[in-house]
Design an enzyme around this catalytic site. Structure first.
Site, PDB file in Angstrom:
ATOM      1  N   MET A 131       0.840  -1.202   0.000  1.00 30.12           N
ATOM      2  CA  MET A 131       0.000   0.000   0.000  1.00 30.12           C
ATOM      3  C   MET A 131       0.878   1.256   0.000  1.00 30.12           C
ATOM      4  O   MET A 131       0.418   2.342   0.338  1.00 30.12           O
ATOM      5  CB  MET A 131      -0.927  -0.004   1.213  1.00 30.12           C
ATOM      6  CG  MET A 131      -1.895  -1.181   1.163  1.00 30.12           C
ATOM      7  SD  MET A 131      -3.420  -0.902   2.045  1.00 30.12           S
ATOM      8  CE  MET A 131      -2.825  -0.711   3.698  1.00 30.12           C
ATOM      9  N   GLY A 132       2.148   1.090  -0.362  1.00 31.01           N
ATOM     10  CA  GLY A 132       3.031   2.256  -0.461  1.00 31.01           C
ATOM     11  C   GLY A 132       3.540   2.717   0.889  1.00 31.01           C
ATOM     12  O   GLY A 132       3.503   1.974   1.872  1.00 31.01           O
ATOM     13  N   HIS A 159       9.143   1.210   3.188  1.00 27.62           N
ATOM     14  CA  HIS A 159      10.280   1.233   4.108  1.00 27.62           C
ATOM     15  C   HIS A 159      11.126  -0.007   3.827  1.00 27.62           C
ATOM     16  O   HIS A 159      10.813  -0.791   2.908  1.00 27.62           O
ATOM     17  CB  HIS A 159       9.794   1.283   5.561  1.00 27.62           C
ATOM     18  CG  HIS A 159       8.762   0.246   5.889  1.00 27.62           C
ATOM     19  ND1 HIS A 159       9.056  -1.095   5.935  1.00 27.62           N
ATOM     20  CD2 HIS A 159       7.433   0.349   6.147  1.00 27.62           C
ATOM     21  CE1 HIS A 159       7.964  -1.777   6.238  1.00 27.62           C
ATOM     22  NE2 HIS A 159       6.957  -0.931   6.354  1.00 27.62           N
ATOM     23  N   HIS A 177       9.489  -3.461   3.262  1.00 30.82           N
ATOM     24  CA  HIS A 177       8.977  -3.723   1.906  1.00 30.82           C
ATOM     25  C   HIS A 177      10.131  -4.080   0.972  1.00 30.82           C
ATOM     26  O   HIS A 177      10.032  -4.992   0.159  1.00 30.82           O
ATOM     27  CB  HIS A 177       8.251  -2.485   1.359  1.00 30.82           C
ATOM     28  CG  HIS A 177       7.048  -2.076   2.144  1.00 30.82           C
ATOM     29  ND1 HIS A 177       6.972  -0.869   2.799  1.00 30.82           N
ATOM     30  CD2 HIS A 177       5.881  -2.702   2.389  1.00 30.82           C
ATOM     31  CE1 HIS A 177       5.801  -0.773   3.399  1.00 30.82           C
ATOM     32  NE2 HIS A 177       5.110  -1.873   3.170  1.00 30.82           N
ATOM     33  N   GLY A 213       4.941 -10.329   4.149  1.00 34.25           N
ATOM     34  CA  GLY A 213       5.722 -10.143   5.361  1.00 34.25           C
ATOM     35  C   GLY A 213       5.069 -10.819   6.565  1.00 34.25           C
ATOM     36  O   GLY A 213       3.853 -10.710   6.773  1.00 34.25           O
ATOM     37  N   GLN A 214       5.897 -11.482   7.371  1.00 31.62           N
ATOM     38  CA  GLN A 214       5.392 -12.110   8.601  1.00 31.62           C
ATOM     39  C   GLN A 214       4.806 -11.075   9.560  1.00 31.62           C
ATOM     40  O   GLN A 214       4.011 -11.393  10.431  1.00 31.62           O
ATOM     41  CB  GLN A 214       6.528 -12.869   9.292  1.00 31.62           C
ATOM     42  CG  GLN A 214       6.034 -13.769  10.410  1.00 31.62           C
ATOM     43  CD  GLN A 214       7.090 -14.047  11.449  1.00 31.62           C
ATOM     44  OE1 GLN A 214       8.202 -14.460  11.104  1.00 31.62           O
ATOM     45  NE2 GLN A 214       6.769 -13.829  12.710  1.00 31.62           N
ATOM     46  N   LYS A 215       5.216  -9.809   9.373  1.00 31.05           N
ATOM     47  CA  LYS A 215       4.681  -8.710  10.170  1.00 31.05           C
ATOM     48  C   LYS A 215       3.142  -8.800  10.244  1.00 31.05           C
ATOM     49  O   LYS A 215       2.535  -8.499  11.265  1.00 31.05           O
ATOM     50  CB  LYS A 215       5.130  -7.389   9.523  1.00 31.05           C
ATOM     51  CG  LYS A 215       4.331  -6.155   9.851  1.00 31.05           C
ATOM     52  CD  LYS A 215       4.723  -5.619  11.196  1.00 31.05           C
ATOM     53  CE  LYS A 215       4.136  -4.283  11.552  1.00 31.05           C
ATOM     54  NZ  LYS A 215       2.849  -3.922  11.032  1.00 31.05           N
ATOM     55  N   ARG A 240       2.687   2.860   9.177  1.00 34.13           N
ATOM     56  CA  ARG A 240       1.956   3.640  10.190  1.00 34.13           C
ATOM     57  C   ARG A 240       2.892   4.296  11.204  1.00 34.13           C
ATOM     58  O   ARG A 240       2.495   5.234  11.886  1.00 34.13           O
ATOM     59  CB  ARG A 240       0.930   2.767  10.904  1.00 34.13           C
ATOM     60  CG  ARG A 240      -0.263   2.433  10.038  1.00 34.13           C
ATOM     61  CD  ARG A 240      -1.357   1.743  10.847  1.00 34.13           C
ATOM     62  NE  ARG A 240      -2.587   1.630  10.075  1.00 34.13           N
ATOM     63  CZ  ARG A 240      -2.853   0.652   9.227  1.00 34.13           C
ATOM     64  NH1 ARG A 240      -1.977  -0.302   9.031  1.00 34.13           N
ATOM     65  NH2 ARG A 240      -4.007   0.631   8.555  1.00 34.13           N
TER      66      ARG A 240
HETATM   67  P1  AMP Z   1       1.668  -2.927   3.548  1.00 30.43           P
HETATM   68  O1  AMP Z   1       2.044  -1.963   2.464  1.00 30.43           O
HETATM   69  O2  AMP Z   1       1.936  -2.428   4.911  1.00 30.43           O
HETATM   70  O3  AMP Z   1       0.302  -3.495   3.365  1.00 30.43           O
HETATM   71  O4  AMP Z   1       2.673  -4.154   3.407  1.00 30.43           O
HETATM   72  C1  AMP Z   1       2.976  -4.756   2.186  1.00 30.43           C
HETATM   73  C2  AMP Z   1       3.731  -6.028   2.467  1.00 30.43           C
HETATM   74  O5  AMP Z   1       4.921  -5.727   3.187  1.00 30.43           O
HETATM   75  C3  AMP Z   1       2.934  -7.012   3.341  1.00 30.43           C
HETATM   76  O6  AMP Z   1       3.158  -8.334   2.883  1.00 30.43           O
HETATM   77  C4  AMP Z   1       3.526  -6.777   4.712  1.00 30.43           C
HETATM   78  O7  AMP Z   1       3.411  -7.894   5.569  1.00 30.43           O
HETATM   79  C5  AMP Z   1       4.981  -6.514   4.357  1.00 30.43           C
HETATM   80  N1  AMP Z   1       5.630  -5.785   5.446  1.00 30.43           N
HETATM   81  C6  AMP Z   1       5.159  -4.704   6.115  1.00 30.43           C
HETATM   82  N2  AMP Z   1       6.007  -4.350   7.110  1.00 30.43           N
HETATM   83  C7  AMP Z   1       7.025  -5.245   7.079  1.00 30.43           C
HETATM   84  C8  AMP Z   1       8.205  -5.444   7.866  1.00 30.43           C
HETATM   85  N3  AMP Z   1       8.495  -4.645   8.895  1.00 30.43           N
HETATM   86  N4  AMP Z   1       9.030  -6.465   7.547  1.00 30.43           N
HETATM   87  C9  AMP Z   1       8.743  -7.297   6.509  1.00 30.43           C
HETATM   88  N5  AMP Z   1       7.641  -7.172   5.729  1.00 30.43           N
HETATM   89  C10 AMP Z   1       6.794  -6.166   6.010  1.00 30.43           C
END
Ligand code: AMP
Length: 283
Positions: A30-31, A34, A37, A149-151, A191
């Site tokens: 979702m952009g 960091h 990603h 991401g496991q996050k 966030r």
């Molecule tokens: P988001 O843009 O936050 O929806 O995340 C996109 C992808 O990046 C998802 O698969 C998340 O789980 C992964 N992601 C987000 N934060 C982290 C992190 N700190 N470490 C590894 N992967 C991440």
């Protein structure tokens, strides 16, 4: 890096890659990118000749409209980070490109227990929205490898289920990559940009509390350990949605550990307006 805004153009380019037998890795985001990603991009680049990243702030997965409005957008910076990382393609669709008939559910994904526990319980409709957008993105990109991401532990399970539900389990491999953390232990998250200086200092307590659970875990009842963990979050100023120990494979809550079952601790809590989530494998 090539930027596509239209799925038809992306498809044409990807057809060409497939004809050349080039493997395609896909990183949906979702952009507000960091290093977390970028670690997914790096994993994809190691295993595929072609890496596609998407940036789409998906309105259907936000159960709280304020959270959607305030979701950080840093597109120019994202583009230079992706370019520097050597990403082949950025897919940047509009809402109407993703949802030509409007962002309304047109089917229900059977997620079972996953949808009623933890994030599913506290964010009603969230995972249906996640499935809606990821289903569309997978149809558009048709990757060989998907990187998550496991996050977002529960989201990885939901997307694993989705891949089965849409019958793609033999063509798409789901790869779960480790959570990248700041030096103090805070899980990297888009966030985090919304935290002020004081909140940023406090934010680390969520990962410290999960580490505390991991250190203190012993076979037997877990209720006093979880109570202590909840108390630590509250003392730091968090409003906790949940902090739980669950079966690492099913997410069923575990209140009494037999010493063998694989476990994960998961937490979601608010620091003022900002909701943070984190998790840690315990065994
Ligand atoms: P988001 O843009 O936050 O929806 O995340 C996109 C992808 O990046 C998802 O698969 C998340 O789980 C992964 N992601 C987000 N934060 C982290 C992190 N700190 N470490 C590894 N992967 C991440």
């Amino acid at each position: 890096m090539i930027l596509f805004k239209k799925a038809a153009d992306l498809r044409k380019w990807l057809d060409d890659q497939r004809q050349k037998k080039n493997k395609v890795g896909f990183v949906p985001t979702m952009g507000a990118l960091h290093k977390g990603h970028l670690s997914l991009i790096a994993s994809s680049e190691m295993e595929n000749l072609c890496t596609v990243c998407s940036i789409f702030v998906n309105p259907t997965q936000f159960n709280d409209p304020k959270d959607f409005e305030k979701y950080p957008v840093t597109l120019e910076q994202d583009i230079s980070m992706l370019e520097e990382a050597g990403t082949d393609v950025l897919f940047l669709p509009s809402v109407s490109e993703m949802y030509p008939e409007g962002p309304k559910p047109n089917m229900h994904y059977e997620l079972g227990f996953l949808e009623t526990t933890l994030e599913g319980k506290y964010r009603p409709g969230h995972f249906q929205g996640v499935c809606m957008v990821v289903h569309r993105l997978l149809d558009m990109v048709q990757p060989d490898n998907l990187y998550l991401g496991q996050k977002d532990y529960q989201q990885c399970m939901v997307i694993g289920r989705l891949v089965h539900l849409i019958g793609k389990q033999d063509s798409i491999k789901v790869n779960v990559c480790p959570t990248l953390r700041e030096t103090d232990g805070l899980a990297m998250s888009s966030r985090n940009m919304r935290l002020n200086e004081q909140e940023r200092k406090t934010a680390v307590v969520i990962s410290q509390t999960l580490s505390y659970i991991k250190e203190q875990l012993r076979p037997g009842p877990l209720s006093s350990l979880l109570k202590e963990a909840e108390g630590r979050l509250a003392a730091a100023g968090y409003r906790t949605d949940y902090i739980e120990v669950a079966d690492a494979k099913t997410l069923a809550p575990v209140n009494n550990w037999d010493g063998r079952q694989a476990l994960v601790a998961l937490a979601a809590a608010f620091l003022n307006e900002v909701r943070l989530i984190d998790n840690m494998l315990l065994t």
